[in-house]
Design an enzyme around this catalytic site. Sequence first.
Site, PDB file in Angstrom:
ATOM      1  N   CYS A   2      54.652  75.485  47.469  1.00  0.00           N
ATOM      2  CA  CYS A   2      55.381  76.730  47.632  1.00  0.00           C
ATOM      3  C   CYS A   2      55.520  77.048  49.117  1.00  0.00           C
ATOM      4  O   CYS A   2      54.583  76.874  49.887  1.00  0.00           O
ATOM      5  CB  CYS A   2      54.726  77.941  46.966  1.00  0.00           C
ATOM      6  SG  CYS A   2      54.569  77.797  45.192  1.00  0.00           S
ATOM      7  N   ARG A  27      57.979  71.851  50.582  1.00  0.00           N
ATOM      8  CA  ARG A  27      56.761  72.397  49.977  1.00  0.00           C
ATOM      9  C   ARG A  27      56.926  72.709  48.497  1.00  0.00           C
ATOM     10  O   ARG A  27      55.950  73.019  47.808  1.00  0.00           O
ATOM     11  CB  ARG A  27      56.351  73.682  50.702  1.00  0.00           C
ATOM     12  CG  ARG A  27      56.061  73.482  52.158  1.00  0.00           C
ATOM     13  CD  ARG A  27      55.744  74.806  52.809  1.00  0.00           C
ATOM     14  NE  ARG A  27      54.438  75.290  52.391  1.00  0.00           N
ATOM     15  CZ  ARG A  27      53.316  75.062  53.047  1.00  0.00           C
ATOM     16  NH1 ARG A  27      53.334  74.366  54.154  1.00  0.00           N
ATOM     17  NH2 ARG A  27      52.171  75.532  52.619  1.00  0.00           N
ATOM     18  N   TRP A  74      56.761  75.594  43.858  1.00  0.00           N
ATOM     19  CA  TRP A  74      56.187  74.416  43.193  1.00  0.00           C
ATOM     20  C   TRP A  74      55.312  75.003  42.099  1.00  0.00           C
ATOM     21  O   TRP A  74      54.285  75.627  42.365  1.00  0.00           O
ATOM     22  CB  TRP A  74      55.355  73.604  44.182  1.00  0.00           C
ATOM     23  CG  TRP A  74      54.814  72.336  43.610  1.00  0.00           C
ATOM     24  CD1 TRP A  74      55.451  71.136  43.529  1.00  0.00           C
ATOM     25  CD2 TRP A  74      53.506  72.130  43.052  1.00  0.00           C
ATOM     26  NE1 TRP A  74      54.623  70.197  42.950  1.00  0.00           N
ATOM     27  CE2 TRP A  74      53.435  70.781  42.644  1.00  0.00           C
ATOM     28  CE3 TRP A  74      52.394  72.951  42.843  1.00  0.00           C
ATOM     29  CZ2 TRP A  74      52.293  70.229  42.052  1.00  0.00           C
ATOM     30  CZ3 TRP A  74      51.265  72.408  42.246  1.00  0.00           C
ATOM     31  CH2 TRP A  74      51.220  71.070  41.865  1.00  0.00           C
ATOM     32  N   ASN A 100      51.975  82.230  47.467  1.00  0.00           N
ATOM     33  CA  ASN A 100      51.593  80.819  47.382  1.00  0.00           C
ATOM     34  C   ASN A 100      50.095  80.800  47.128  1.00  0.00           C
ATOM     35  O   ASN A 100      49.345  81.482  47.812  1.00  0.00           O
ATOM     36  CB  ASN A 100      51.911  80.125  48.724  1.00  0.00           C
ATOM     37  CG  ASN A 100      51.364  78.713  48.796  1.00  0.00           C
ATOM     38  OD1 ASN A 100      51.202  78.053  47.769  1.00  0.00           O
ATOM     39  ND2 ASN A 100      51.084  78.244  49.994  1.00  0.00           N
ATOM     40  N   GLY A 101      49.665  80.032  46.113  1.00  0.00           N
ATOM     41  CA  GLY A 101      48.234  79.975  45.814  1.00  0.00           C
ATOM     42  C   GLY A 101      47.982  80.281  44.349  1.00  0.00           C
ATOM     43  O   GLY A 101      48.896  80.177  43.526  1.00  0.00           O
ATOM     44  N   GLU A 467      48.129  51.876  49.545  1.00  0.00           N
ATOM     45  CA  GLU A 467      49.154  52.725  50.152  1.00  0.00           C
ATOM     46  C   GLU A 467      50.562  52.245  49.760  1.00  0.00           C
ATOM     47  O   GLU A 467      51.441  53.051  49.466  1.00  0.00           O
ATOM     48  CB  GLU A 467      48.962  52.740  51.681  1.00  0.00           C
ATOM     49  CG  GLU A 467      50.079  53.384  52.492  1.00  0.00           C
ATOM     50  CD  GLU A 467      50.392  54.823  52.126  1.00  0.00           C
ATOM     51  OE1 GLU A 467      49.650  55.436  51.337  1.00  0.00           O
ATOM     52  OE2 GLU A 467      51.421  55.340  52.604  1.00  0.00           O
ATOM     53  N   LYS A 471      53.191  54.611  47.716  1.00  0.00           N
ATOM     54  CA  LYS A 471      54.525  54.926  48.240  1.00  0.00           C
ATOM     55  C   LYS A 471      55.581  54.605  47.185  1.00  0.00           C
ATOM     56  O   LYS A 471      56.491  55.377  46.937  1.00  0.00           O
ATOM     57  CB  LYS A 471      54.745  54.095  49.497  1.00  0.00           C
ATOM     58  CG  LYS A 471      55.444  54.655  50.639  1.00  0.00           C
ATOM     59  CD  LYS A 471      54.765  55.654  51.517  1.00  0.00           C
ATOM     60  CE  LYS A 471      53.977  56.756  50.879  1.00  0.00           C
ATOM     61  NZ  LYS A 471      53.047  57.391  51.745  1.00  0.00           N
ATOM     62  N   GLU A 474      55.343  57.068  43.968  1.00  0.00           N
ATOM     63  CA  GLU A 474      55.661  58.490  44.118  1.00  0.00           C
ATOM     64  C   GLU A 474      57.155  58.746  44.311  1.00  0.00           C
ATOM     65  O   GLU A 474      57.650  59.801  43.942  1.00  0.00           O
ATOM     66  CB  GLU A 474      54.850  59.136  45.244  1.00  0.00           C
ATOM     67  CG  GLU A 474      55.236  58.706  46.621  1.00  0.00           C
ATOM     68  CD  GLU A 474      54.465  59.439  47.718  1.00  0.00           C
ATOM     69  OE1 GLU A 474      54.248  60.635  47.582  1.00  0.00           O
ATOM     70  OE2 GLU A 474      54.111  58.786  48.716  1.00  0.00           O
ATOM     71  N   HIS A 490      38.995  40.852  36.906  1.00  0.00           N
ATOM     72  CA  HIS A 490      38.020  41.646  36.153  1.00  0.00           C
ATOM     73  C   HIS A 490      38.704  42.606  35.180  1.00  0.00           C
ATOM     74  O   HIS A 490      38.089  43.586  34.760  1.00  0.00           O
ATOM     75  CB  HIS A 490      37.102  42.400  37.116  1.00  0.00           C
ATOM     76  CG  HIS A 490      36.260  41.490  37.953  1.00  0.00           C
ATOM     77  ND1 HIS A 490      35.218  40.755  37.439  1.00  0.00           N
ATOM     78  CD2 HIS A 490      36.346  41.144  39.261  1.00  0.00           C
ATOM     79  CE1 HIS A 490      34.669  40.020  38.404  1.00  0.00           C
ATOM     80  NE2 HIS A 490      35.349  40.228  39.522  1.00  0.00           N
ATOM     81  N   LYS A 585      54.923  68.563  49.526  1.00  0.00           N
ATOM     82  CA  LYS A 585      54.257  67.911  50.655  1.00  0.00           C
ATOM     83  C   LYS A 585      52.883  68.475  50.969  1.00  0.00           C
ATOM     84  O   LYS A 585      51.938  67.741  51.165  1.00  0.00           O
ATOM     85  CB  LYS A 585      55.144  68.002  51.894  1.00  0.00           C
ATOM     86  CG  LYS A 585      54.568  67.142  53.010  1.00  0.00           C
ATOM     87  CD  LYS A 585      55.624  66.647  53.935  1.00  0.00           C
ATOM     88  CE  LYS A 585      55.043  65.676  54.948  1.00  0.00           C
ATOM     89  NZ  LYS A 585      54.764  64.360  54.359  1.00  0.00           N
TER      90      LYS A 585
END
Length: 590
Positions: A2, A27, A74, A100-101, A467, A471, A474, A490, A585
Amino acid sequence: MCGLIGYIGNEQAASILLGAMARLEYRGYDSAGVATVDNGNVHVAKDKGKLADVIRECDIKTLPGQVGIGHVRWATHGGVTRENAHPHCDEKASIAVVHNGIIENYTEIRSRLSRKYRFVSETDTEVIPHLIRDFIDAGNTFEDAFFKATRELKGSYAILAVSATEPDKVLAARKESPLVIGLDHGSSFIGSDVLSFLPHTNRVLYLDDGERAVLTRDSVKIYDEHHNELGKKPTSVNWEWKQGSKGDYNHFMIKEIEEQPQVIRQALIQDNRLLMKMAIDILRARQVVFVACGTSRYAALIGRYAFSKIGRTFSDVIIASEFGYFSESVDKGTLVIAISQSGETADVLDGVRQAKANGATVFSIVNVVGSSLARMSDQVLYLNCGPEIGVAATKSFMAQLILLYLLSFSMDNSLSEGKEKLREISALVEADLHYHSLYIPAMAAKLKDKKDFYYLARGINFAMAGEGALKLKEISYVHAEGMPAGELKHGTLALIESGTPVVAICPTDYTYADTVANVMEAKARGAYIIGVSNVNEPIFNEYVRLSKVEEVLYPIVTTIPLQLLAYHSAVARGLDPDKPRNLAKSVTVK
Ligand code: F6R
């Protein structure tokens, strides 16, 4: 998570707010909305969808007034609907709030207030305007009611509020969610980050936890939660807005990938004495623990190998959201190195608070100057990579690697030689970018119908497997898993079948022979091998050629083709890599 923006000045608020919301959209992009105050009325326009859709669908651009607040969402509490979009209002529609929160005690407040007021959304936020209204109805001014209401809230929040009854004010409260004030002549801004108002001003004032702010056109007053005024001084930030704009690129992500040669050079500009001092503290600490999330955690994993290989020091990496569960073994002999691009990731901040409470020393590696993490750390190293807007971390990861190498070289007392090696690599990265851009788009298009990818590597390259997979998944929405190559047999080997893409990261370093042996095992089960190495092997179906570098530095040159593969895979699938679904983000909720 947000984005909030508030403005009071002499221009039409809606257009200023919408500009800021576009810069904050990384955001959250589930919904967007604005409230302005004009002529004794609060005007609200909001809807679900990305900002551009909301601007098209409702009359948001023309809202009158020179005071207002805006929000990009968000979703946390309540689905993605128009009703749940912010701003939220009281029943009289004379108070508007963005948040936000998470308000943890919202159920209790809502059940009390719903006897008096009608709730129209499923959000936790909606309790705030009703609570303010309740205090106003009990005889308080808007400002006093805001202080009283926010004191009742439990949880984490950044809140902005405006009211028709006190139209020349924007009120703000902060607890564990960022808020920065921007000061200009005749206007004041308040946003979730500096970028939101950077085209207008770079004179800023950071709100700390528990603080409140009252913004008018020509004054900003900061208070504690009991309404006692605090003396705080503004500072300047040295980011320029043009660093945060897309220019001629199709996406921020590709712009930020291409900036990396320069990012390496910028990240190298550090205070050598500070690096050496930090290195000594790392060497002296009883235990060293990295704390980070997502891509920053993969950087930490590489740092862990570099600390061992170059600095000959053992360290551990703990996912920030798990760190609290180790609190019994954190004490004043512990050195925590927190890594975060935003410096606002709630899980990281939580871990750091816990570490500090146990007496640990906290170093941080951060991009955003003045962020919460930077301000709560004992020592800070800045990435200096400029604003990163693409939701997927790219250039910040590169800068994190550079700083971790610099610390490792400092621990080895070879900082100047190390800096020279890294400077030379920046030129290689420049050439690599050009070279990989010639064939990776076609490779990504060829693989675009594949559903599962496995990334394998060993040693310091293992984190690159993680990583690379992160990438890809997502932004392309395909399943991808990165793992130490030795682990394949395994269990995961059972998933390899004819044509399954396996990205094998195997430069000719100390991991080469063992990794290639594991890749052979996958190939024997029909895997389609994308070899990432400085040598081409007959078992590779596709070849991604790495420049030859010193073995401990391979992650730097491996980063570029893996980022490009993810980027072009998303583009080949018709997806927007800058705004992956369900993500945002800056993850400011736990
Ligand atoms: C992945 C990504 C996220 C972040 C994570 C931590 O591309 O961007 O995984 O790395 O949310 O964010 P920071 O570094 O801001 O703490």
